[in-house]
Design an enzyme around this catalytic site. Structure first.
Site: not given
Length: 268
Positions: A118-119
Site C-alpha cells: 500500500d502507498a
C-alpha cells in the site's frame, strides 16, 4: 511437463545443446558445464542427465544445476525495488498519484510488480517481465513468506506476540503470524518495533493484525519477500537480482507449481 529432449539435430528455434544454453544463461563456461554433466549435477525436467550431447528447448524445458533452477530465457528480467512511501504499487495510477513508472521508465524492458504494497508502506517490491513466475508468486495458494518491520504505538508485550502467532480474528477471517518478535534495541517509551513474518497476501494484513491487538502501525517496511532481502538498498533504488537470487526464486516457484500439480492429480 516435457521429457528431456534426446540428442538430435536441433530444429530452427528449437532444441539446442545444453552446454550452449546454460553458458548463455550465465551458469558457467561450456567446458565447466560438460564437467557438471559428467558429474550428474544437472537435471532436465526433474531427471538427471549426463549425456554430453543432450539438447534442450529453452522455451519448454526446465533445467536445474545442483538443485537450483536456471532461467534459460535470457530475455526475462527480475528487479528488486525499495519502494518509498507515497508511491502506489501500480504502473499507471488512474488518480494521478505517484506510481512505479518513475522507477521503471528508464529500463529497456517493460516490467510489472508482483503483488502490492500500500502507498503508506515502503520496502521490497519485486518487478519482472516473467508473467509465469509472477502468476505463481502472486497466487494465494503459493503463500510466499514475507517479513515486515513495524513501528507501532504502545509497548508490545510477549503476550501480544504470542497472540499474533496463535492467531487473531479479522473481518475476512482468522490470520496468524509465522513468526513475531520484539526488536528491543529500538523504539522509545511510546512506541515498539516489531518484526512480523507471515505468508498471507491479504490486503493491508499486517496493519490490520497489529491494530486488532491494540498497536496501530506508525511506520511499516517490508524487508523480505521469499528468498529476497532488501539489504542495504536505499529508498527509491532499483537493482537486478543476482544469479543466486534468480535461482532461489525460480526454484521455490517451480516447487510450488509441482506441489500444486501433485495435489490436483490426487483430487482428480
Amino acid at each position: 511437463m516435457a521429457e528431456p529432449v534426446t540428442p538430435t539435430e536441433p530444429a530452427a528455434g528449437g532444441p539446442q545443446r545444453l552446454q550452449k544454453v546454460l553458458s548463455a544463461a550465465g551458469v558457467a563456461s561450456r567446458r565447466v558445464i560438460e564437467d557438471y554433466l559428467v558429474q550428474g549435477r544437472i537435471e532436465v525436467n526433474g531427471k538427471v542427465v549426463t549425456e554430453l550431447g543432450t539438447r534442450v528447448d529453452p522455451a519448454i524445458d526446465q533445467v536445474s544445476v545442483d538443485g537450483v533452477a536456471v532461467q534459460l530465457d535470457t530475455a526475462k528480467r527480475y528487479y528488486v525495488l525499495n519502494k518509498p512511501t507515497g508511491v502506489v504499487s501500480s504502473m499507471k495510477d488512474e488518480q494521478g498519484r505517484p506510481d512505479l513508472r518513475r522507477f521503471t521508465d528508464e529500463l529497456d524492458d517493460r516490467v510489472y510488480n508482483v503483488g502490492r504494497l500500500d502507498a503508506e508502506t515502503s520496502g521490497l517490491l519485486l518487478l519482472t517481465n516473467d508473467g509465469e513466475l509472477a502468476h505463481v508468486l502472486a497466487h494465494p495458494s503459493f503463500g510466499v513468506e514475507k517479513t515486515y518491520i513495524a513501528k507501532v504505538r504502545g509497548r508490545v508485550t510477549p503476550q501480544t506476540l504470542q497472540r499474533l502467532k496463535q492467531g487473531v480474528e479479522l473481518d475476512d477471517g482468522p490470520i496468524r503470524a509465522d513468526r513475531a518478535k520484539l526488536l528491543q534495541a529500538q523504539g522509545d517509551a511510546r512506541h515498539s518495533i516489531v518484526e512480523l513474518t507471515l505468508h498471507s497476501g491479504r490486503n493491508r494484513i499486517v496493519r490490520r493484525m497489529l491494530k486488532e491487538v491494540g498497536h496501530p502501525v506508525v511506520e511499516l517496511v517490508r524487508r523480505q519477500f521469499g528468498p529476497l532481502h532488501l539489504g542495504t538498498l536505499r529508498s527509491g533504488q532499483l537493482r537486478e537480482l543476482t544469479k543466486a537470487e534468480r535461482g532461489a526464486l525460480l526454484t521455490i516457484a517451480r516447487q510450488a507449481e509441482a506441489a500444486r500439480g501433485t495435489a490436483g492429480a490426487k483430487e482428480d
